[in-house]
Design a protein around this motif. Structure first.
Motif, PDB file in Angstrom:
ATOM      1  N   VAL A  18       0.849  -1.189   0.000  1.00  0.00           N
ATOM      2  CA  VAL A  18       0.000   0.000   0.000  1.00  0.00           C
ATOM      3  C   VAL A  18       0.887   1.242   0.000  1.00  0.00           C
ATOM      4  N   PHE A  19       0.661   2.103  -0.980  1.00  0.00           N
ATOM      5  CA  PHE A  19       1.375   3.362  -1.078  1.00  0.00           C
ATOM      6  C   PHE A  19       0.421   4.503  -0.722  1.00  0.00           C
ATOM      7  N   ARG A  20       0.938   5.495  -0.005  1.00  0.00           N
ATOM      8  CA  ARG A  20       0.174   6.720   0.246  1.00  0.00           C
ATOM      9  C   ARG A  20       0.882   7.876  -0.449  1.00  0.00           C
ATOM     10  N   ASP A  67      -8.334  11.718   0.914  1.00  0.00           N
ATOM     11  CA  ASP A  67      -8.636  12.976   1.599  1.00  0.00           C
ATOM     12  C   ASP A  67      -7.603  13.970   1.089  1.00  0.00           C
ATOM     13  N   ASP A  68      -6.784  14.547   1.943  1.00  0.00           N
ATOM     14  CA  ASP A  68      -5.703  15.404   1.450  1.00  0.00           C
ATOM     15  C   ASP A  68      -4.599  14.570   0.814  1.00  0.00           C
ATOM     16  N   THR A  69      -4.504  13.310   1.233  1.00  0.00           N
ATOM     17  CA  THR A  69      -3.619  12.337   0.605  1.00  0.00           C
ATOM     18  C   THR A  69      -4.499  11.190   0.115  1.00  0.00           C
ATOM     19  N   PHE A  70      -3.899  10.240  -0.599  1.00  0.00           N
ATOM     20  CA  PHE A  70      -4.686   9.089  -1.048  1.00  0.00           C
ATOM     21  C   PHE A  70      -3.802   7.852  -1.074  1.00  0.00           C
ATOM     22  N   THR A  71      -4.435   6.690  -1.026  1.00  0.00           N
ATOM     23  CA  THR A  71      -3.709   5.432  -1.046  1.00  0.00           C
ATOM     24  C   THR A  71      -4.123   4.569  -2.227  1.00  0.00           C
ATOM     25  N   VAL A  72      -3.187   3.739  -2.684  1.00  0.00           N
ATOM     26  CA  VAL A  72      -3.463   2.722  -3.692  1.00  0.00           C
ATOM     27  C   VAL A  72      -2.795   1.436  -3.246  1.00  0.00           C
TER      28      VAL A  72
END
Length: 203
Positions: A123-125, A155-160
């Motif tokens: 998982v990367f943020r 949100d202000d950041t995101f994950t994939v």
């Protein structure tokens, strides 16, 4: 157009000044006979035009010219000799659309702020440019260094999340916190945002 499904990992073998930008020479496994001068190849998500070809037997080298603007607004400006680059040939009529529609027109760069490795996934943020935050939605698609990925949280950041196959078949296995990658938001999100903005201005 592209789909965000990486089909080769190229290597930058030369980068020379060209106008206000640079001329790149990239080594790859594509068959030179199947590439025409003027063809498009997505390089880490950036749509570039092939300007010259060298057939090296089981390897091919293609040249592409990039402008100063492209070098400033994408990661191309920081590329160094020996860097690995995700590659994708353009979509053909009748091809399977395995990812999502990707134009190769990068919106900016996003920084990796966290990487969590698990047995079956990584998982990367990311911290994207502020102006793109509203265009990234949970369960939506995003292209990162040309790779079609699904947003998990936003949100202000995101994950994939990336699976082992993706980590091995692309440059993602070597990505670490602090790296920056090219980001292209989903085309539909971009046009919806534009439509909302225009309607708001007319209200």
């Amino acid at each position: 157009m592209f789909t965000g499904i990486i089909t080769d990992i190229g290597t930058l073998v030369a980068k020379t000044p060209f106008g206000d930008g640079a001329r790149l020479l990239i080594d790859c496994q594509y068959d030179a006979a199947g590439i025409e001068i003027g063809a498009s190849i997505a390089c880490a998500g950036v749509c570039l035009t092939v300007t010259a070809l060298e057939d090296g037997g089981n390897r091919t080298r293609f040249a592409a010219d990039v402008s100063g603007e492209t070098m400033e607004k994408t990661t191309v400006g920081s590329w160094e000799i020996g860097d690995a680059i995700n590659l994708e040939r353009p979509l053909k009529a009748g091809d399977e659309l395995g990812g999502h529609i990707v134009s190769g027109h990068v919106d900016g760069v996003a920084e990796i702020v966290a990487r969590d490795d698990h047995e079956e996934m990584t998982v990367f943020r990311f911290a994207p440019p502020k102006e793109l935050v509203s265009l990234i939605a949970e369960k939506g698609s995003v292209a990162l260094d040309g790779t079609s990925l699904t947003v998990i949280e936003a949100d202000d950041t995101f994950t994939v999340m990336t699976i082992p196959h993706t980590m091995g078949a692309t440059t993602w296995g070597n990505r670490k916190v602090g790296d920056v990658v090219n980001i292209e938001v989903d085309t539909i999100a971009r046009y919806v945002a534009r439509l909302v903005a225009v309607r708001g201005a007319d209200a």
